[in-house]
Design an enzyme around this catalytic site. Structure first.
Site, PDB file in Angstrom:
ATOM      1  N   GLN A  95       0.838  -1.165  -0.106  1.00  0.00           N
ATOM      2  CA  GLN A  95       0.186   0.116  -0.046  1.00  0.00           C
ATOM      3  C   GLN A  95       0.996   1.141  -0.062  1.00  0.00           C
ATOM      4  O   GLN A  95       2.064   1.212   0.603  1.00  0.00           O
ATOM      5  CB  GLN A  95      -0.835   0.284   1.252  1.00  0.00           C
ATOM      6  CG  GLN A  95      -1.898   1.149   1.395  1.00  0.00           C
ATOM      7  CD  GLN A  95      -2.721   1.147   2.558  1.00  0.00           C
ATOM      8  OE1 GLN A  95      -2.968  -0.097   3.223  1.00  0.00           O
ATOM      9  NE2 GLN A  95      -3.266   2.230   2.999  1.00  0.00           N
ATOM     10  N   CYS A 101      -6.428   0.347   2.047  1.00  0.00           N
ATOM     11  CA  CYS A 101      -6.114  -0.958   2.223  1.00  0.00           C
ATOM     12  C   CYS A 101      -7.279  -1.986   1.781  1.00  0.00           C
ATOM     13  O   CYS A 101      -7.054  -3.039   1.675  1.00  0.00           O
ATOM     14  CB  CYS A 101      -5.897  -1.119   3.960  1.00  0.00           C
ATOM     15  SG  CYS A 101      -7.373  -0.632   4.964  1.00  0.00           S
ATOM     16  N   HIS A 255      -8.143  -1.322  10.067  1.00  0.00           N
ATOM     17  CA  HIS A 255      -7.491  -1.593   8.840  1.00  0.00           C
ATOM     18  C   HIS A 255      -7.825  -2.806   8.452  1.00  0.00           C
ATOM     19  O   HIS A 255      -8.584  -3.673   9.042  1.00  0.00           O
ATOM     20  CB  HIS A 255      -5.929  -1.922   9.440  1.00  0.00           C
ATOM     21  CG  HIS A 255      -5.031  -1.872   8.158  1.00  0.00           C
ATOM     22  ND1 HIS A 255      -4.684  -1.019   7.248  1.00  0.00           N
ATOM     23  CD2 HIS A 255      -3.941  -3.163   8.103  1.00  0.00           C
ATOM     24  CE1 HIS A 255      -3.649  -1.566   6.415  1.00  0.00           C
ATOM     25  NE2 HIS A 255      -3.272  -2.654   7.011  1.00  0.00           N
ATOM     26  N   ASN A 279      -1.099  -8.532   5.678  1.00  0.00           N
ATOM     27  CA  ASN A 279      -1.334  -6.701   5.975  1.00  0.00           C
ATOM     28  C   ASN A 279      -0.750  -6.277   4.447  1.00  0.00           C
ATOM     29  O   ASN A 279       0.264  -6.503   3.901  1.00  0.00           O
ATOM     30  CB  ASN A 279      -0.262  -6.486   6.972  1.00  0.00           C
ATOM     31  CG  ASN A 279      -0.493  -4.849   7.305  1.00  0.00           C
ATOM     32  OD1 ASN A 279      -1.300  -4.111   6.448  1.00  0.00           O
ATOM     33  ND2 ASN A 279       0.208  -4.414   8.315  1.00  0.00           N
ATOM     34  N   TRP A 281       0.100  -3.526   3.712  1.00  0.00           N
ATOM     35  CA  TRP A 281       1.336  -2.729   3.992  1.00  0.00           C
ATOM     36  C   TRP A 281       2.599  -3.498   3.248  1.00  0.00           C
ATOM     37  O   TRP A 281       3.503  -2.748   3.058  1.00  0.00           O
ATOM     38  CB  TRP A 281       1.625  -2.099   5.344  1.00  0.00           C
ATOM     39  CG  TRP A 281       0.430  -1.208   5.829  1.00  0.00           C
ATOM     40  CD1 TRP A 281      -0.385  -0.538   4.867  1.00  0.00           C
ATOM     41  CD2 TRP A 281       0.450  -0.549   6.926  1.00  0.00           C
ATOM     42  NE1 TRP A 281      -1.207   0.357   5.595  1.00  0.00           N
ATOM     43  CE2 TRP A 281      -0.490   0.520   6.973  1.00  0.00           C
ATOM     44  CE3 TRP A 281       1.074  -0.739   8.255  1.00  0.00           C
ATOM     45  CZ2 TRP A 281      -0.927   1.223   8.118  1.00  0.00           C
ATOM     46  CZ3 TRP A 281       0.866  -0.058   9.303  1.00  0.00           C
ATOM     47  CH2 TRP A 281      -0.244   0.900   8.975  1.00  0.00           C
TER      48      TRP A 281
END
Length: 688
Positions: A95, A101, A255, A279, A281
């Site tokens: 991301q 997200c 998230h 995740n 990220w």
């Protein structure tokens, strides 16, 4: 990023007043544009989504951008740019500055099913062969797949690093380009902020999303998750409300994550149930039990530990199912629609889609709140649903699995400019016949309680209900949480066999209404016919079918021969008596009404016969999908010398086909094959 405080709509043109919208997304011919660029020796520049701040947005996202934002093509960022690689780990997307997200978690779930991914991302695009700086992606947009064309100019910082979605493989760009296409569809990059995993999963697949609140999860949740994992669904989840703060346990509040696997492992003392997540990220992981550095891994055998444990800061981690339920708020499961993938044995579903709208002063009736408030509820759009179970060798009532999905259409070109309305579904049982040219009156809702109703109206793009309904007639009433709220919507219904259409409107009926009114209207006649003769033979069946009115077939009325009726009776006669009972006849009549509806729908030239293409479409509408060769053989076997099939032959074919499927399902043990003894082989030969 906060997942819940802001609720938006997308956009659809053509409405006025409170639903006024900006100009629609332009229709761009990808092939024509690419060929023009190749001919002129230039790279495509998309004026409808330009490489300027207007495409980024006009809100807080601008404050996050680097001071010297630039737009560069992948060939300017790497010496060997690659659009897509089947060998690269497709989960290695990270991301960027946009708080999307939810989009990336859904995208990562999509990458686990490459055949579905290739529907959204045409994988034959590249930066070498026929490269012209133009790319195309596909999204499911309120009932149909729509293409979105973009150029490949991407926003980067001064060092040439992508500021939005990127890949750990620095020369891989499909993820960044897909995000740009989704931003164009949504209005801007800014409009990708704030959302839910279910919304992106819907846009990627056209499936039906189900959201489970983990605090209220059913006791068999592990079984549901197991079935979903092995059933080719897409799964995401979301933590509790927050502002994307990294907590002490390593999770990020507010998230979205992707569920990428589950595993039951054998520890020294007892089994343990684990869930694997990622995740978006691409970093920041869970720090509790079964995290990369946890000592709990010593409870496993060395072999199992090697298979499961990968100590990398890549955003992927394991945690116990118990911890998963405690630390996450929502589990989102996206079930694929029947039309997306190949039909599996024994899993044929009928699918209907209806469009409607809530309009102030006419159809925006709002919810049921109090008895006295029902005088406005009845004004909502009403959809009559007839449900029955296809023949499976036994003719008794059994609950039918029915999935109902309600989608609210966009109310603005930019998805964050107008909030989603809070919407819900009411479902009623209809025990007697009503004139389906008019809406059911206020009195019906005063006298009948709903079988299913929304406990909470949800301000989401889609709400859905999975129900088990006995064969019969039902009423679906979609509504908003408040009266006089305006929007358009799409209602989808999935089941093994059903008919659904709006009543009291001028909308087109997907399957003819005769399925309801002829069944109900003739019920008294059927009762009289069977008063003196509890069972009827083939000759009596012939007289009944040839004296009834087939209003759905226009001026061409079918003529059932005695031979045809003997064949029909043989397929229905479960006890080898040579006759059928009134209940068996009622079930037959419902089947005939379905066949009449789909036959009439495909006989668009009113010839009274179906050709090969029309037959294939009619069989698909009736829930039976055959490949082209088999369908042609059926036309040769049951049609006329000119390869045309009349209604009586169509009925005979459909009843035989469904009977044969039922026989196969009863004989097979695994849905893949059967071993036939001689009597069984003879039986199937006689049916064919």
């Amino acid at each position: 990023m906060s997942l819940w405080p802001s609720f938006r709509g997308l956009w659809k043109p053509g409405q006025k007043d409170s639903m006024e919208r900006s100009p629609q997304l332009p229709q761009q011919d990808y092939k024509a544009l690419r060929e023009r660029c190749l001919r002129d020796g230039c790279l495509f520049e998309d004026s409808s989504f330009p490489a300027t701040l207007s495409s980024v947005g006009r809100g807080p996202l601008l404050q996050k951008l680097p001071a010297s934002l630039q737009w560069r093509r992948p060939q300017e960022l790497h010496s060997n740019p690659i659009f897509y690689s089947a060998t690269a780990n497709r989960l290695d997307l990270c991301q960027g500055l946009v708080g999307d997200c939810w989009f990336l978690a859904a995208l990562q779930a999509l990458t686990l099913q490459e055949d579905i991914l290739s529907r959204v991302v045409p994988l034959n695009q590249s930066f070498t062969e026929n490269y012209a700086g133009i790319f195309q992606f596909w999204f499911w947009h309120f009932g149909k797949w729509v293409p979105v064309v973009i150029d490949d100019r991407l926003p980067v910082n001064e060092a040439g690093q992508l500021v939005f979605v990127s890949s750990t493989y620095k020369n891989l760009f499909w993820g960044a380009l897909l995000e740009k296409a989704y931003a164009k569809l949504s209005g801007s990059y800014e409009d990708l902020q704030n959302g839910q995993v279910s919304e992106a999963l819907l846009d990627f697949t056209g499936g039906v999303t189900m959201t489970i609140k983990l605090a209220e999860a059913p006791g068999n949740l592990w079984d549901i998750l197991t079935q979903a994992t092995f059933g080719r669904t897409l799964i995401g989840c979301q933590t509790h409300t927050g502002n994307e703060r990294v907590m002490e346990n390593g999770l990020v509040d507010g998230h979205a994550y992707t569920v990428i696997g589950i595993r039951k492992v054998t520890c020294k003392h007892a089994p343990e149930y684990l869930v694997k997540l990622r995740n978006p990220w691409g970093k920041v992981e869970w720090k509790g039990d079964w995290s990369d550095s946890s000592r709990t891994w010593e409870l496993l055998s060395p072999k199992e530990k090697i298979v499961l444990l990968k100590k990398k800061d890549d955003g992927e981690f394991w945690m116990t199912f118990k911890d998963f339920k405690a630390h996450f708020k929502l589990l989102v499961i996206c079930k694929l629609t029947p039309g997306l993938l190949t039909h599996e044995v024994g899993q044929k579903w009928s699918y209907t889609m209806q469009e409607g709208r809530w309009e102030k002063g006419t159809t925006a009736g709002g919810p049921i709140k109090l008895q006295q408030a029902r005088d406005t509820f009845w004004k909502n759009p009403q959809f009559l649903l007839s449900v029955w179970r296809p023949q499976e060798g036994k003719t008794f009532l059994m609950p039918c699995s029915v999935m109902v999905s309600l989608l609210q259409k966009p109310r603005h070109r930019h998805r964050n400019r107008k909030r989603h309305l809070a919407i819900g579904l009411f479902i009623f049982r209809v025990s007697k016949f009503y004139d389906d040219q008019r809406k059911l009156p206020q009195e019906f809702f005063l006298q009948n309680n709903p079988l299913s109703f929304p406990e909470v109206f949800l301000p989401e793009k889609e709400v859905s209900r999975e129900l088990w309904l006995e064969p019969g007639t039902y009423l679906i009433v979609p509504c908003t949480a408040e009266a006089c709220q305006e929007s358009e919507f799409v209602l989808r219904v999935f089941s093994r066999k059903h008919v659904c259409y709006e009543i009291g409107s001028n909308s087109q009926v997907v399957f003819s209404k005769e399925i309801v009114d002829q069944t109900e209207g003739h019920d008294e006649i059927f009762t009289r016919l069977f008063e003196k003769t509890p069972e009827i033979n083939a000759a009596q069946l012939q007289r009944i079918l040839n004296h009834l009115t087939w209003s759905g077939l226009g001026s061409t009325q079918p003529l059932f021969s005695l031979d045809a009726c003997q064949g029909i009776l043989a397929l229905l006669d479960l006890n080898a008596s040579g006759t059928v009972s009134i209940q068996e006849f009622r079930d037959l009549w419902k089947q005939l009404m379905l066949y009449q509806a789909v036959f009439h729908k495909q006989d668009n030239n009113a010839s009274g016969c179906l050709n090969w293409a029309q037959l294939r479409a009619a069989m698909k509408d009736a829930g039976l999908v055959l490949n082209d060769d088999v369908c042609l053989l059926m036309l040769i076997r049951y049609g006329g010398p000119k390869l045309q099939m009349d209604f009586v032959s169509f009925v005979h074919l459909m009843l035989r086909a469904e009977k044969m499927e039922s026989v196969f399902q009863n004989l097979t043990q695994d849905g893949k094959g059967i071993y036939l003894q001689k009597p069984e082989w003879l039986m199937m030969t006689l049916y064919s």
